[in-house]
Write an enzyme that holds these catalytic residues in place. Structure first.
Site, short mmCIF file in Angstrom:
data_model
loop_
_atom_site.label_atom_id
_atom_site.label_comp_id
_atom_site.label_asym_id
_atom_site.label_seq_id
_atom_site.Cartn_x
_atom_site.Cartn_y
_atom_site.Cartn_z
N GLY A 13 0.85 -1.20 0.00
CA GLY A 13 0.00 0.00 0.00
C GLY A 13 0.88 1.25 0.00
N ARG A 74 1.59 -4.98 -5.32
CA ARG A 74 1.75 -6.19 -4.51
C ARG A 74 2.04 -7.29 -5.52
NH1 ARG A 74 -0.50 -4.28 0.31
NH2 ARG A 74 -2.23 -2.84 0.00
N ASP A 105 5.47 -4.97 5.87
CA ASP A 105 6.09 -6.26 6.21
C ASP A 105 6.16 -7.23 5.04
OD1 ASP A 105 3.44 -6.97 6.27
OD2 ASP A 105 3.52 -7.96 8.22
N ASP A 131 2.97 -1.40 11.17
CA ASP A 131 3.02 -2.80 11.60
C ASP A 131 4.42 -3.40 11.54
OD1 ASP A 131 3.25 -2.86 8.87
OD2 ASP A 131 1.68 -4.34 8.51
N ARG A 172 -4.95 -3.17 8.35
CA ARG A 172 -4.82 -4.62 8.21
C ARG A 172 -5.03 -5.28 9.56
NH1 ARG A 172 -0.38 -7.27 4.65
NH2 ARG A 172 0.85 -5.55 5.47
O1 F6P Z 1 -1.08 -1.81 3.99
C1 F6P Z 1 -1.79 -0.63 3.77
C2 F6P Z 1 -3.24 -0.90 3.55
O2 F6P Z 1 -3.89 0.32 3.34
C3 F6P Z 1 -3.92 -1.70 4.66
O3 F6P Z 1 -4.27 -0.90 5.74
C4 F6P Z 1 -5.09 -2.30 3.94
O4 F6P Z 1 -5.44 -3.53 4.52
C5 F6P Z 1 -4.57 -2.53 2.57
O5 F6P Z 1 -3.44 -1.69 2.41
C6 F6P Z 1 -5.56 -2.25 1.49
O6 F6P Z 1 -5.01 -2.65 0.30
P1 F6P Z 1 -5.58 -2.29 -1.12
O7 F6P Z 1 -5.19 -0.90 -1.40
O8 F6P Z 1 -4.92 -3.25 -2.04
O9 F6P Z 1 -7.06 -2.43 -1.03
#
Ligand code: F6P
Length: 301
Positions: A13, A74, A105, A131, A172
């Site tokens: 993210g 990701r 992480d 985290d 998360r």
């Molecule tokens: O890791 C950052 C974050 O915003 C988390 O808080 C959340 O779970 C996730 O990314 C959301 O991911 P995406 O943008 O892929 O929906």
């Protein structure tokens, strides 16, 4: 170690301050006559050999903005050895002397795989989730303020109608963001577990409603509960309109606060110098100081 060419990537993210960290690394590279390239879209950029030369025109007007000029990503592929090997091959073929990874992480696990494959890699904790095993991760303060400001706006309307709200908060499985926001907006109605006690929550919502001092605001951590159906349950049980809100990317976007800009720039500079010493570490804040920790010590749990 003599360094001539480095790569940097943003993964997971996006976090406000990532662009500042890229800028810090760029400035240090300019000072030291090092070429800096960005891998586009996180680890996928390494796998697919997609790099862009970082110059001032790429960063101009973006240093004070959230998101990532390199695009983040990701990469499920990066969990497989075959793609890690391909990334290592591409890094070698392009003569990169080291890599800077910005992320949380999941990104740290990627950095460990690269280090184990012989890559000179340094990471900076950059995630709104906070985290990792540092006292602070890049973007956390900006995101906290984004959420608090959004809730303040929501409160204006709630107050005008005597409604309550159920608000889904990111993070998360790390409760830091939701805990910090709960304190800042002064609510004790927080759902952080899937098996939370609904009866107790209903009791507390009723208490807040009956006090008539402020509207009941229930904060829900990510997928611990479905925001809309929880709002509807509380509305039925507590006889008060409970409006569901999913804040989404309002939390992650926007201009990084001054702290995130400063931390980003300083850590970016430090990352370049750390790569020169061939230290594979994470550079993050502990007790208000930038410190280096071996990767394995950086996981929170
Ligand atoms: O890791 C950052 C974050 O915003 C988390 O808080 C959340 O779970 C996730 O990314 C959301 O991911 P995406 O943008 O892929 O929906």
């Amino acid at each position: 170690m003599q360094i001539k060419k480095l790569a940097i990537l943003t993964s997971g993210g996006d976090a406000p301050g990532m662009n500042s960290a890229i800028f810090g690394a760029y400035q240090e590279c300019e000072n030291k006559n090092i070429e800096l390239f960005g891998a586009i879209g996180g680890y996928d950029g390494l796998i697919d050999n997609k790099f862009i030369k970082i110059d001032y025109s790429l960063l101009s007007g973006r240093i004070n903005r959230g998101g990532s000029v390199l695009k983040s990503g990701r990469s499920p592929r990066f969990m497989q050895k075959v793609y890690i090997n391909r990334a290592v091959k591409n890094l070698k073929a392009n003569n990169f002397d080291g890599l800077i990874v910005l992320g949380g992480d999941g990104s740290l696990r990627g950095a460990i795989s690269l280090r184990d494959a012989g890559v000179n890699v340094v990471a900076i904790p950059a995630t709104i989730d906070n985290d990792l095993n540092f006292s602070y991760t890049l973007g956390y303060d900006t995101a906290t303020n984004n959420i608090v400001n959004a809730i303040d706006n929501i409160l204006d309307s709630l107050n005008a109608f005597n409604y309550g709200a159920v608000i889904k908060i990111m993070g998360r499985d790390c409760p830091d963001l939701i805990n910090c926001v709960a304190e800042a907006v002064d609510t004790n109605l927080v759902v952080k577990d899937k098996d939370f006690d609904l009866k107790d929550l209903i009791k507390k919502v009723n208490q807040v409603k009956n006090k008539k001092t402020c509207p009941p605001i229930v904060l829900v951590l990510e997928d611990c509960a479905d925001t809309t159906s929880l709002a509807s349950t509380l509305q039925n049980e507590c006889k008060i309109q409970m409006r569901p809100h999913i804040l989404g990317y309002i939390q992650r976007g926007g201009s990084p606060c001054a702290y995130d800009r400063r931390y980003g720039i300083t850590a970016g500079k430090m990352a370049v110098n750390t790569l020169k010493n061939r230290e594979c570490v994470m550079i993050g804040i502990c007790k208000d100081e930038l410190v280096k920790k071996p990767f394995e010590e950086c996981f929170k749990i």
